[in-house]
Scaffold this motif. Structure first.
Motif, PDB file in Angstrom:
ATOM      1  N   SER A   4      -8.945  19.009   2.141  1.00 29.41           N
ATOM      2  CA  SER A   4      -9.234  20.200   1.329  1.00 29.41           C
ATOM      3  C   SER A   4      -7.971  20.901   0.841  1.00 29.41           C
ATOM      4  N   GLN A   5      -6.808  20.397   1.199  1.00 29.41           N
ATOM      5  CA  GLN A   5      -5.568  21.030   0.766  1.00 29.41           C
ATOM      6  C   GLN A   5      -4.841  20.162  -0.258  1.00 29.41           C
ATOM      7  N   LYS A   6      -3.935  20.766  -0.992  1.00 29.58           N
ATOM      8  CA  LYS A   6      -3.182  20.041  -2.013  1.00 29.58           C
ATOM      9  C   LYS A   6      -1.997  19.289  -1.423  1.00 29.58           C
ATOM     10  N   GLU A   7      -1.431  19.816  -0.349  1.00 29.66           N
ATOM     11  CA  GLU A   7      -0.263  19.183   0.261  1.00 29.66           C
ATOM     12  C   GLU A   7      -0.618  17.820   0.845  1.00 29.66           C
ATOM     13  N   LYS A   8       0.333  16.898   0.777  1.00 29.10           N
ATOM     14  CA  LYS A   8       0.157  15.572   1.356  1.00 29.10           C
ATOM     15  C   LYS A   8       1.131  15.382   2.511  1.00 29.10           C
ATOM     16  N   TRP A   9       0.730  14.569   3.477  1.00 26.04           N
ATOM     17  CA  TRP A   9       1.592  14.275   4.607  1.00 26.04           C
ATOM     18  C   TRP A   9       2.233  12.904   4.410  1.00 26.04           C
ATOM     19  N   ASP A  10       3.449  12.764   4.889  1.00 28.69           N
ATOM     20  CA  ASP A  10       4.002  11.420   4.974  1.00 28.69           C
ATOM     21  C   ASP A  10       3.589  10.846   6.334  1.00 28.69           C
ATOM     22  N   LEU A  11       4.005   9.632   6.611  1.00 25.86           N
ATOM     23  CA  LEU A  11       3.527   8.960   7.823  1.00 25.86           C
ATOM     24  C   LEU A  11       4.039   9.628   9.097  1.00 25.86           C
ATOM     25  N   ASN A  12       5.274  10.124   9.076  1.00 30.75           N
ATOM     26  CA  ASN A  12       5.802  10.808  10.258  1.00 30.75           C
ATOM     27  C   ASN A  12       5.037  12.099  10.532  1.00 30.75           C
ATOM     28  N   GLU A  13       4.728  12.826   9.472  1.00 30.50           N
ATOM     29  CA  GLU A  13       3.950  14.059   9.629  1.00 30.50           C
ATOM     30  C   GLU A  13       2.553  13.745  10.138  1.00 30.50           C
ATOM     31  N   PHE A  16       0.842  -1.186   0.000  1.00 29.02           N
ATOM     32  CA  PHE A  16       0.000   0.000   0.000  1.00 29.02           C
ATOM     33  C   PHE A  16       0.882   1.243   0.000  1.00 29.02           C
ATOM     34  N   LEU A  17       0.511   2.220  -0.811  1.00 31.63           N
ATOM     35  CA  LEU A  17       1.233   3.483  -0.824  1.00 31.63           C
ATOM     36  C   LEU A  17       0.989   4.235   0.486  1.00 31.63           C
ATOM     37  N   ASP A  18       1.955   5.070   0.865  1.00 30.78           N
ATOM     38  CA  ASP A  18       1.807   5.854   2.089  1.00 30.78           C
ATOM     39  C   ASP A  18       0.566   6.742   2.036  1.00 30.78           C
ATOM     40  N   ALA A  19       0.240   7.258   0.844  1.00 33.18           N
ATOM     41  CA  ALA A  19      -0.929   8.130   0.709  1.00 33.18           C
ATOM     42  C   ALA A  19      -2.206   7.394   1.113  1.00 33.18           C
ATOM     43  N   ASN A  71      -6.734  24.934  11.316  1.00 29.52           N
ATOM     44  CA  ASN A  71      -6.517  25.539  10.013  1.00 29.52           C
ATOM     45  C   ASN A  71      -5.857  24.526   9.095  1.00 29.52           C
ATOM     46  N   LEU A  72      -5.803  24.856   7.818  1.00 34.60           N
ATOM     47  CA  LEU A  72      -5.058  24.016   6.899  1.00 34.60           C
ATOM     48  C   LEU A  72      -3.615  23.963   7.371  1.00 34.60           C
ATOM     49  N   VAL A  73      -3.060  22.780   7.396  1.00 33.78           N
ATOM     50  CA  VAL A  73      -1.689  22.627   7.866  1.00 33.78           C
ATOM     51  C   VAL A  73      -0.741  23.008   6.744  1.00 33.78           C
ATOM     52  N   ASN A  74       0.134  23.945   7.030  1.00 31.97           N
ATOM     53  CA  ASN A  74       1.137  24.356   6.047  1.00 31.97           C
ATOM     54  C   ASN A  74       2.324  23.421   6.172  1.00 31.97           C
ATOM     55  N   LYS A  75       2.397  22.450   5.286  1.00 27.15           N
ATOM     56  CA  LYS A  75       3.431  21.426   5.373  1.00 27.15           C
ATOM     57  C   LYS A  75       4.829  22.017   5.302  1.00 27.15           C
ATOM     58  N   GLN A  76       4.979  23.097   4.543  1.00 24.71           N
ATOM     59  CA  GLN A  76       6.306  23.671   4.354  1.00 24.71           C
ATOM     60  C   GLN A  76       6.866  24.223   5.663  1.00 24.71           C
ATOM     61  N   LYS A  77       5.985  24.553   6.587  1.00 26.38           N
ATOM     62  CA  LYS A  77       6.457  25.091   7.861  1.00 26.38           C
ATOM     63  C   LYS A  77       6.769  23.984   8.869  1.00 26.38           C
ATOM     64  N   TRP A  78       6.377  22.763   8.519  1.00 25.38           N
ATOM     65  CA  TRP A  78       6.629  21.656   9.445  1.00 25.38           C
ATOM     66  C   TRP A  78       8.038  21.148   9.199  1.00 25.38           C
ATOM     67  N   LYS A  79       8.870  21.225  10.183  1.00 25.21           N
ATOM     68  CA  LYS A  79      10.297  20.951  10.010  1.00 25.21           C
ATOM     69  C   LYS A  79      10.692  19.534  10.391  1.00 25.21           C
ATOM     70  N   GLY A  80       9.694  18.686  10.731  1.00 24.12           N
ATOM     71  CA  GLY A  80      10.034  17.302  11.047  1.00 24.12           C
ATOM     72  C   GLY A  80      10.760  17.154  12.353  1.00 24.12           C
TER      73      GLY A  80
END
Length: 228
Positions: free
Chosen positions: A173-182, A147-150, A203-212
């Motif tokens: 509702s957002q275009k960004e996708k999360w990986d499993l850690n996110e 199975f794909l992570d998505a 709010n919509l999660v801004n993936k680019q601001k999430w630094k892991g």
């Protein structure tokens, strides 16, 4: 040949570890110089056979006998009793593999039923919920059902309780996708917000601001003053 790798390093073959068992058996036999019977066909003797062929024939039969004994020694009694034993070690390994191929189909079916029927257990944390799903899909992947992570992210989210509704709406509702850690980090943070403030609207999660770094950028509308 002596080696630090011993039979104690081989977990007995049971109902779910054939692939690992086979790899370790082959490694052990190779280290012990007993893999000849797997690599080469049985030498045929006749009236014109040379001394070298006779020695090779004798060595092949010795390794074949030892390989079979080692294989049986590292099988659980239930498994050993359920597999017919051919004359050759290679044939024995093939027969075991075919038996486990049948078992794998049943295991795949059971794991899929478990995965698709899984519901969030209110007595566990959201991290445990997601890790259970990842564990099942990982096992399915080992059984060549990948199975794909998505898909795993979507499945984990839709299985969350209604209190996570705003988070699910935000993600879908957002275009960004999360990986499993996110996914784990964001859901854990949302769970903490729900426990602290009741149901919150993220709010919509801004993936680019999430630094892991173990934190997810997912603030509540109540805290930010913004709506969905």
């Amino acid at each position: 040949m002596n080696s630090g790798y011993s039979l104690h390093n081989i977990e007995p073959l049971n109902g779910s570890n054939f692939k690992t068992w086979k790899e370790r058996i082959e490694l052990y036999l190779g280290l012990q110089g007993l893999a000849v019977c797997f690599r080469e066909p049985q030498p045929v003797l006749n009236e014109t056979s040379t001394e070298a062929i006779i020695v090779k024939h004798r060595e092949w039969h010795r390794t074949n006998r030892m390989a079979k004994l080692i294989m049986k020694q590292t099988m659980s009694p239930v498994v050993r009793g359920g597999v017919a034993e051919p004359d050759t070690a290679l044939g024995f390994m093939t027969a075991i593999g075919l038996k486990f191929k049948e078992n794998e189909k049943a295991e795949i079916s059971a794991l899929l039923d478990q995965l698709l029927g899984m519901k969030f257990d209110t007595s566990e944390s959201v991290r445990e919920h997601i890790m259970k799903i990842i564990h099942i899909t990982t096992r399915l992947g080992e059984l060549e059902t990948v199975f794909l992570d998505a898909f795993i992210v979507h499945l984990a989210l839709i299985r969350l309780p209604p209190s996570f509704g705003p988070l699910k709406t935000a993600y879908f509702s957002q275009k960004e996708k999360w990986d499993l850690n996110e996914l784990i980090a964001i859901c854990v943070q949302e769970e903490e917000l729900i426990k602290s403030h009741g149901t919150v609207s993220v709010n919509l999660v801004n993936k680019q601001k999430w630094k892991g770094k173990g934190k997810a950028v997912a603030s509540s509308a109540a805290n930010s003053g913004e709506g969905m």
